[in-house]
Design an enzyme around this catalytic site. Structure first.
Site, mmCIF file in Angstrom:
data_model
loop_
_atom_site.group_PDB
_atom_site.id
_atom_site.type_symbol
_atom_site.label_atom_id
_atom_site.label_comp_id
_atom_site.label_asym_id
_atom_site.label_seq_id
_atom_site.Cartn_x
_atom_site.Cartn_y
_atom_site.Cartn_z
ATOM 1 N N GLY A 238 0.812 -18.707 -1.346
ATOM 2 C CA GLY A 238 1.721 -19.790 -1.726
ATOM 3 C C GLY A 238 1.354 -20.396 -3.073
ATOM 4 O O GLY A 238 0.781 -19.717 -3.942
ATOM 5 N N MET B 72 4.460 -28.442 11.377
ATOM 6 C CA MET B 72 3.770 -28.234 10.085
ATOM 7 C C MET B 72 4.729 -28.214 8.897
ATOM 8 O O MET B 72 5.949 -28.163 9.070
ATOM 9 C CB MET B 72 3.000 -26.918 10.121
ATOM 10 C CG MET B 72 1.580 -27.068 10.595
ATOM 11 S SD MET B 72 0.687 -25.526 10.346
ATOM 12 C CE MET B 72 -0.978 -26.091 10.665
ATOM 13 N N GLY B 73 4.150 -28.173 7.715
ATOM 14 C CA GLY B 73 4.961 -28.080 6.504
ATOM 15 C C GLY B 73 4.421 -28.956 5.393
ATOM 16 O O GLY B 73 5.185 -29.436 4.550
ATOM 17 N N ARG B 74 3.146 -29.197 5.400
ATOM 18 C CA ARG B 74 2.471 -29.991 4.354
ATOM 19 C C ARG B 74 3.385 -31.038 3.710
ATOM 20 O O ARG B 74 3.574 -32.100 4.275
ATOM 21 C CB ARG B 74 1.894 -29.058 3.284
ATOM 22 C CG ARG B 74 0.659 -29.662 2.629
ATOM 23 C CD ARG B 74 0.119 -28.772 1.537
ATOM 24 N NE ARG B 74 -0.364 -27.504 2.009
ATOM 25 C CZ ARG B 74 -1.659 -27.216 2.180
ATOM 26 N NH1 ARG B 74 -2.566 -28.103 1.913
ATOM 27 N NH2 ARG B 74 -2.016 -26.023 2.592
ATOM 28 N N VAL C 273 0.841 -1.210 0.000
ATOM 29 C CA VAL C 273 0.000 0.000 0.000
ATOM 30 C C VAL C 273 0.870 1.252 0.000
ATOM 31 O O VAL C 273 0.671 2.173 -0.808
ATOM 32 C CB VAL C 273 -0.960 -0.016 1.221
ATOM 33 C CG1 VAL C 273 -1.672 1.319 1.371
ATOM 34 C CG2 VAL C 273 -1.970 -1.159 1.078
ATOM 35 N N GLY D 139 17.745 -28.521 19.293
ATOM 36 C CA GLY D 139 18.592 -29.594 19.831
ATOM 37 C C GLY D 139 17.904 -30.950 19.871
ATOM 38 O O GLY D 139 18.211 -31.774 20.726
ATOM 39 N N ASP E 145 5.603 -22.532 5.276
ATOM 40 C CA ASP E 145 6.260 -23.783 4.864
ATOM 41 C C ASP E 145 7.644 -23.603 4.217
ATOM 42 O O ASP E 145 8.423 -24.552 4.157
ATOM 43 C CB ASP E 145 5.376 -24.548 3.877
ATOM 44 C CG ASP E 145 4.107 -25.069 4.525
ATOM 45 O OD1 ASP E 145 3.960 -24.913 5.749
ATOM 46 O OD2 ASP E 145 3.255 -25.627 3.804
ATOM 47 N N ARG F 74 11.515 -38.809 29.666
ATOM 48 C CA ARG F 74 10.676 -39.337 28.593
ATOM 49 C C ARG F 74 11.170 -38.915 27.213
ATOM 50 O O ARG F 74 11.885 -37.926 27.075
ATOM 51 C CB ARG F 74 9.269 -38.741 28.705
ATOM 52 C CG ARG F 74 8.407 -39.409 29.716
ATOM 53 C CD ARG F 74 7.108 -38.642 29.815
ATOM 54 N NE ARG F 74 6.217 -39.304 30.748
ATOM 55 C CZ ARG F 74 5.263 -38.694 31.429
ATOM 56 N NH1 ARG F 74 5.083 -37.402 31.279
ATOM 57 N NH2 ARG F 74 4.492 -39.376 32.252
ATOM 58 N N HIS G 135 -1.575 -25.339 14.376
ATOM 59 C CA HIS G 135 -1.734 -23.975 13.875
ATOM 60 C C HIS G 135 -1.099 -22.902 14.755
ATOM 61 O O HIS G 135 -1.031 -21.741 14.325
ATOM 62 C CB HIS G 135 -3.220 -23.678 13.655
ATOM 63 C CG HIS G 135 -3.767 -24.395 12.465
ATOM 64 N ND1 HIS G 135 -4.077 -25.731 12.488
ATOM 65 C CD2 HIS G 135 -4.028 -23.971 11.199
ATOM 66 C CE1 HIS G 135 -4.515 -26.097 11.303
ATOM 67 N NE2 HIS G 135 -4.502 -25.053 10.496
HETATM 68 O O1 F6P Z 1 0.626 -24.087 4.017
HETATM 69 C C1 F6P Z 1 0.666 -23.728 5.336
HETATM 70 C C2 F6P Z 1 0.047 -24.807 6.199
HETATM 71 O O2 F6P Z 1 0.048 -24.349 7.536
HETATM 72 C C3 F6P Z 1 0.704 -26.179 6.106
HETATM 73 O O3 F6P Z 1 1.872 -26.258 6.862
HETATM 74 C C4 F6P Z 1 -0.410 -27.067 6.583
HETATM 75 O O4 F6P Z 1 -0.278 -28.367 6.047
HETATM 76 C C5 F6P Z 1 -1.630 -26.398 6.018
HETATM 77 O O5 F6P Z 1 -1.294 -25.040 5.827
HETATM 78 C C6 F6P Z 1 -2.860 -26.478 6.887
HETATM 79 O O6 F6P Z 1 -3.913 -25.890 6.210
HETATM 80 P P1 F6P Z 1 -5.322 -25.527 6.881
HETATM 81 O O7 F6P Z 1 -5.102 -24.394 7.825
HETATM 82 O O8 F6P Z 1 -6.191 -25.161 5.731
HETATM 83 O O9 F6P Z 1 -5.750 -26.758 7.623
#
Ligand code: F6P
Length: 334
Positions: free
Chosen positions: A113, A181-183, A33, A197, A139, A174, A264
């Site tokens: 993305g 995350m990271g699809r 913007v 670590g 990701d 334990r 999330h």
């Molecule tokens: O692409 C970002 C991401 O957070 C991934 O790491 C994860 O697999 C996906 O989005 C989850 O998507 P949603 O929030 O739609 O469940």
């Protein structure tokens, strides 16, 4: 300050965020913007990504410098986000085009993305409205930029969680399996393994299966370590952390463990300074790229230099994990 001459004069552009949100998207919107206004271009924010583009009406918001005040530090996206199935249909894109024309939009900066850029390229091929993308995803799975906006914040969140898990793992002796995350990509998991670590990591990019983790625990009986952190990337081929935990319990008698799915939480929070600077550079550069007549390209930083990469390459070329980091996991495992 002298202003550079730009090849292509645009009166009005739009900016929106789409797909999974990421920390730093607001900093990027702010950069888009303010750069547009600096160059005397009007800017319209589109709420809810492609969904809002299709629905039109109040989803199109005129923006000025003040509309993006006090947002650089905020997580999420003030423009909201969505994953639109309707935009994948010709009918949906026609409605979106009509709304862009009705609002006088001549170019687009899309922050998102893979899915976001795929949609933008199809849209250009059908309707000729140019787009430049800014890579907004935690990701880090886009070719053409060393880091995506939100990745740095996400790994810091993951490491903060691992540090806390480590305290309780130590107290109880334990093993914890932490799913990050990271699809389909292991960038978050690999970086968090080194910085946190953790002893072991299972990544979608590597062919190794859970047996390397089994070997690790079986061979560990004569070391003095009493607890462990194992990171499992959500896209791991053999399954997520619960699945791996089940397999380990079946193969290692008396295996004592707990599973944490971070989920999330990794997408939220105030962006790090790195993400804010990255988002600011890419958002600003995206506007200037549009002004230079560029289209169907993603803005990125490679070796700290601004670079444009075609949407096609950004989406389809594979960005490799850093082999030096993979090697470090093994080295530090003694
Ligand atoms: O692409 C970002 C991401 O957070 C991934 O790491 C994860 O697999 C996906 O989005 C989850 O998507 P949603 O929030 O739609 O469940």
């Amino acid at each position: 300050m002298e202003r550079l001459f730009y090849f292509y004069s645009m009166k009005k552009i739009a900016v929106f965020t789409s797909g999974g949100d990421s920390p730093g998207m607001n900093a990027c919107i702010r950069a888009v913007v303010r750069t547009a206004i600096y160059h005397s271009i009007e800017v319209c924010g589109i709420m809810q990504g492609y969904k809002g583009m299709i629905e039109g009406g109040e989803n199109f918001i005129e923006m000025n410098s003040r509309s993006v005040g006090n947002i650089i530090q905020r997580g999420g996206t003030i423009l909201k986000s969505s994953r639109s199935k309707e935009f994948m249909t010709p009918e949906g894109r026609k409605l979106a085009y009509d709304n862009l024309i009705a609002n006088g939009i001549e170019g687009i900066v899309c922050i998102g993305g893979n899915g976001t850029f795929t949609g933008a390229e199809i849209f250009y091929n059908e309707y000729g409205i140019p787009s430049i993308g800014a890579p907004g995803t935690i990701d880090n799975d886009l070719y053409g930029t060393d880091f995506t906006i939100g990745f740095d914040t996400a790994i810091n969140t993951a490491v903060d969680a691992i540090d806390k898990i480590r305290d309780t793992a130590d107290s109880h002796g334990r093993t914890f399996l932490v799913e990050l995350m990271g699809r389909h990509a292991g960038f978050i998991s690999l970086a968090a393994t080194i910085a946190g670590g953790a002893e072991q990591v299972l990544l979608p990019e590597l062919v190794e299966d859970h047996s390397k983790v089994v070997e690790f625990f079986k061979g560990r009986t004569n070391t003095k370590k009493s607890f462990s952190i194992v990171v499992v990337a959500e896209g791991n081929e053999e399954g997520g952390a619960f699945k791996i935990d089940e397999m380990l319990k079946a193969e290692i008698p008396g295996f004592e463990s707990r599973v944490v799915i971070l989920g999330h939480i990794q997408r939220g929070g105030s962006p790090t300074a790195y993400d804010r600077v990255l988002a600011s550079r890419l958002g600003s550069g995206a506007v200037e790229a549009l002004m230079n007549g560029e289209k169907n390209k993603m803005a990125g930083l490679i070796n700290n230099r601004f670079q444009l990469t075609s949407f096609h390459d950004a989406i389809y070329k594979r960005k490799e994990l850093n082999p030096d980091l993979i090697k470090l996991v093994d080295i530090f495992n003694c």
